[in-house]
Design a protein around this motif. Structure first.
Motif, short mmCIF file in Angstrom:
data_model
loop_
_atom_site.label_atom_id
_atom_site.label_comp_id
_atom_site.label_asym_id
_atom_site.label_seq_id
_atom_site.Cartn_x
_atom_site.Cartn_y
_atom_site.Cartn_z
N THR A 146 -7.13 59.61 -13.95
CA THR A 146 -8.24 58.41 -12.71
C THR A 146 -7.36 57.11 -13.49
N LEU A 147 -7.77 55.85 -12.54
CA LEU A 147 -6.73 54.08 -12.82
C LEU A 147 -7.12 54.26 -14.30
N TRP A 148 -8.30 54.66 -15.52
CA TRP A 148 -8.19 53.84 -16.47
C TRP A 148 -7.85 54.60 -17.30
N CYS A 149 -7.09 55.71 -16.90
CA CYS A 149 -6.10 56.13 -17.65
C CYS A 149 -4.97 57.12 -17.17
N LEU A 150 -4.43 56.23 -16.70
CA LEU A 150 -3.20 55.92 -16.25
C LEU A 150 -2.32 55.18 -17.26
N GLY A 151 -0.80 55.74 -17.22
CA GLY A 151 0.16 55.20 -18.62
C GLY A 151 -0.48 55.25 -19.79
N PRO A 152 -0.01 53.99 -20.59
CA PRO A 152 0.17 54.25 -22.00
C PRO A 152 -1.41 54.21 -22.22
N PRO A 153 -1.99 54.10 -22.96
CA PRO A 153 -3.48 53.98 -24.24
C PRO A 153 -3.65 52.46 -24.00
N GLY A 154 -4.58 51.91 -23.80
CA GLY A 154 -4.34 50.73 -23.41
C GLY A 154 -4.43 49.92 -22.70
N GLY A 155 -2.65 50.33 -22.52
CA GLY A 155 -1.75 49.24 -21.87
C GLY A 155 -2.66 48.44 -20.29
N ALA A 156 -2.47 47.54 -20.76
CA ALA A 156 -2.65 46.63 -19.34
C ALA A 156 -4.01 46.19 -18.84
N PRO A 157 -5.56 47.04 -19.78
CA PRO A 157 -7.36 47.13 -18.95
C PRO A 157 -7.12 46.07 -18.17
N GLY A 158 -6.40 44.89 -18.51
CA GLY A 158 -6.83 43.39 -17.57
C GLY A 158 -6.49 44.13 -16.71
N ALA A 159 -5.24 44.66 -15.76
CA ALA A 159 -5.07 44.89 -15.05
C ALA A 159 -5.41 46.10 -14.20
N ARG A 160 -5.61 47.36 -15.02
CA ARG A 160 -6.99 48.27 -14.68
C ARG A 160 -8.22 47.68 -13.62
N ARG A 161 -8.39 46.78 -14.15
CA ARG A 161 -10.03 45.67 -13.86
C ARG A 161 -9.87 45.45 -12.93
N VAL A 162 -8.59 44.53 -12.17
CA VAL A 162 -8.44 43.64 -11.68
C VAL A 162 -8.37 44.94 -10.04
N LEU A 163 -7.55 45.71 -10.07
CA LEU A 163 -7.58 46.96 -8.99
C LEU A 163 -8.30 47.28 -9.02
N ALA A 164 -9.28 47.87 -9.84
CA ALA A 164 -10.45 48.24 -9.11
C ALA A 164 -11.16 47.30 -8.16
N VAL A 165 -11.33 46.01 -9.12
CA VAL A 165 -12.50 45.14 -8.26
C VAL A 165 -11.80 44.91 -7.09
N LEU A 166 -10.49 44.79 -6.58
CA LEU A 166 -9.90 44.62 -5.58
C LEU A 166 -9.96 45.79 -4.27
N GLY A 167 -10.56 47.31 -4.87
CA GLY A 167 -9.98 48.23 -4.66
C GLY A 167 -11.99 48.00 -3.78
N LEU A 168 -12.38 47.51 -4.66
CA LEU A 168 -14.43 47.81 -4.50
C LEU A 168 -14.80 46.97 -3.24
N LEU A 169 -14.51 45.44 -3.49
CA LEU A 169 -14.30 44.82 -2.64
C LEU A 169 -13.92 44.88 -1.02
N LEU A 170 -12.76 45.90 -1.56
CA LEU A 170 -12.07 46.61 0.12
C LEU A 170 -13.69 47.82 0.58
N VAL A 171 -13.70 48.53 -0.48
CA VAL A 171 -15.07 49.12 0.68
C VAL A 171 -15.79 48.58 0.57
N ILE A 172 -16.23 47.42 -0.25
CA ILE A 172 -17.72 46.64 0.50
C ILE A 172 -17.26 46.14 1.96
N SER A 173 -16.17 45.47 2.07
CA SER A 173 -15.66 44.79 3.23
C SER A 173 -16.22 45.87 4.29
N GLY A 174 -15.87 47.53 4.49
CA GLY A 174 -16.26 47.80 5.53
C GLY A 174 -14.74 49.08 5.85
N TRP A 175 -14.00 48.37 6.18
CA TRP A 175 -12.33 47.91 6.50
C TRP A 175 -11.92 49.47 6.40
#
Length: 308
Positions: free
Chosen positions: A69-98
């Motif tokens: 999963t996205l939250w467990c890829l890479g080193p433990p605790g690494g780049a939590p902010g980047a993971r959160r941004v990727l998840a937010v962008l992905g959910l916005l894409l889902v909401i758009s219906g594209w």
């Protein structure tokens, strides 16, 4: 000797020539798009308004299939902010219906990753995980560019059958959730005598927001009104479960019932994510299952007529 002229070919599609309506994809109505957008919006609000320390105290729970999963890829605790941004962008894409065919996979991946690795997942999170999983066979055969498009080419018959089965399973899930919720309340003497809501709304943890107390305290202080509100909750839950057994338009009566029930819960108890998830699941369960129609019979009739 000249060959006899060929019989005129029927205009339009074979289904229309045989006097049947064209095959439509089971979930071409707007309820599907709105429902999945509400599921994604609930997850988005969780990410935007909940810190990593609250979601993952001690770090994400990574083990087994959660390692991918996205939250467990890479080193433990690494780049939590980047993971959160990727998840937010992905959910916005889902909401758009594209591109619903591909964003359905992304939606399930993000929902499974978040609900599986967070410390405490509530009932709404578990229901969202199942709901997004059942959306996969429903949307992987959807050829639309935007989910809000009403008209579309029908997918191959195998995907049409999978979509129908997925919607039926969603309906069964909603029926079980609300029937179990109403049944457990009926087994509780406080719910049966109509006083349970008084104690719930005066709870230190789940109770009313301070701003609402001056408005609702007089209602909760009256025995008749608090009993009416308590039993309204049970009736709405039983009604939503019963609507899942009804066809077509009668089934859609579950939508205003769910909005009323979970809107009140979100307003009084401050659970907007749970409310959005459950209303979204009810919308998905009420999506239309159009006629799948016979696949080969119209062509068979046309060939027989040409032979005659």
């Amino acid at each position: 000797m000249s060959r006899p002229p060929a019989p005129p070919r029927p205009s339009g599609s074979p289904l229309r020539a045989a006097g049947r309506p064209p095959v439509r994809y089971p979930a071409a109505g707007p309820l599907l798009g709105v429902g999945r957008s509400l599921l994604a919006l609930a997850q988005l609000l969780t990410l935007l308004f909940t810190s990593d320390a609250e979601l993952f105290p001690g770090g994400p729970r990574c083990g087994g299939g959660r390692l991918l999963t996205l939250w467990c890829l890479g080193p433990p605790g690494g780049a939590p902010g980047a993971r959160r941004v990727l998840a937010v962008l992905g959910l916005l894409l889902v909401i758009s219906g594209w591109l619903p065919r591909w964003t359905a996979v992304l939606h399930w991946y993000l929902t499974f990753g978040l609900t599986g690795t967070m410390a405490v997942a509530d009932a709404g999170d578990m229901a969202a995980r199942i709901g997004t999983l059942l959306l996969l066979p429903l949307l992987l055969g959807d050829p639309r560019r935007w989910i809000w498009t009403g008209r579309l080419r029908p997918p191959v018959p195998a995907w049409r059958g999978a979509g129908r089965a997925a919607l039926l399973l969603l309906r069964v899930q909603v029926l079980i959730v609300y029937a179990q919720a109403a049944g457990s309340k009926l087994l509780d003497p406080l719910w049966r005598d109509g006083t349970a809501l008084y104690y719930w709304l005066h709870s230190h943890y789940w109770g009313l927001a301070p701003a609402l107390r001056p408005l609702l305290d007089p209602v909760l202080a009256n025995g008749w009104s608090v009993r009416a509100l308590t039993w309204t909750v049970i009736v709405l839950e039983l009604g939503i479960a019963g609507c899942m057994l009804a066809p077509g338009r009668p089934r859609r009566a579950a939508v205003p019932a769910a909005v009323l029930l979970h809107g009140g819960i979100a307003l009084c108890m401050g659970l907007p994510g749970f409310a959005l998830t459950m209303v979204g699941l009810v919308l998905l369960a009420c999506a239309d299952i159009g006629p799948l129609g016979p696949r080969w019979r119209p062509m068979h009739i046309r060939c027989n007529r040409a032979a005659d």
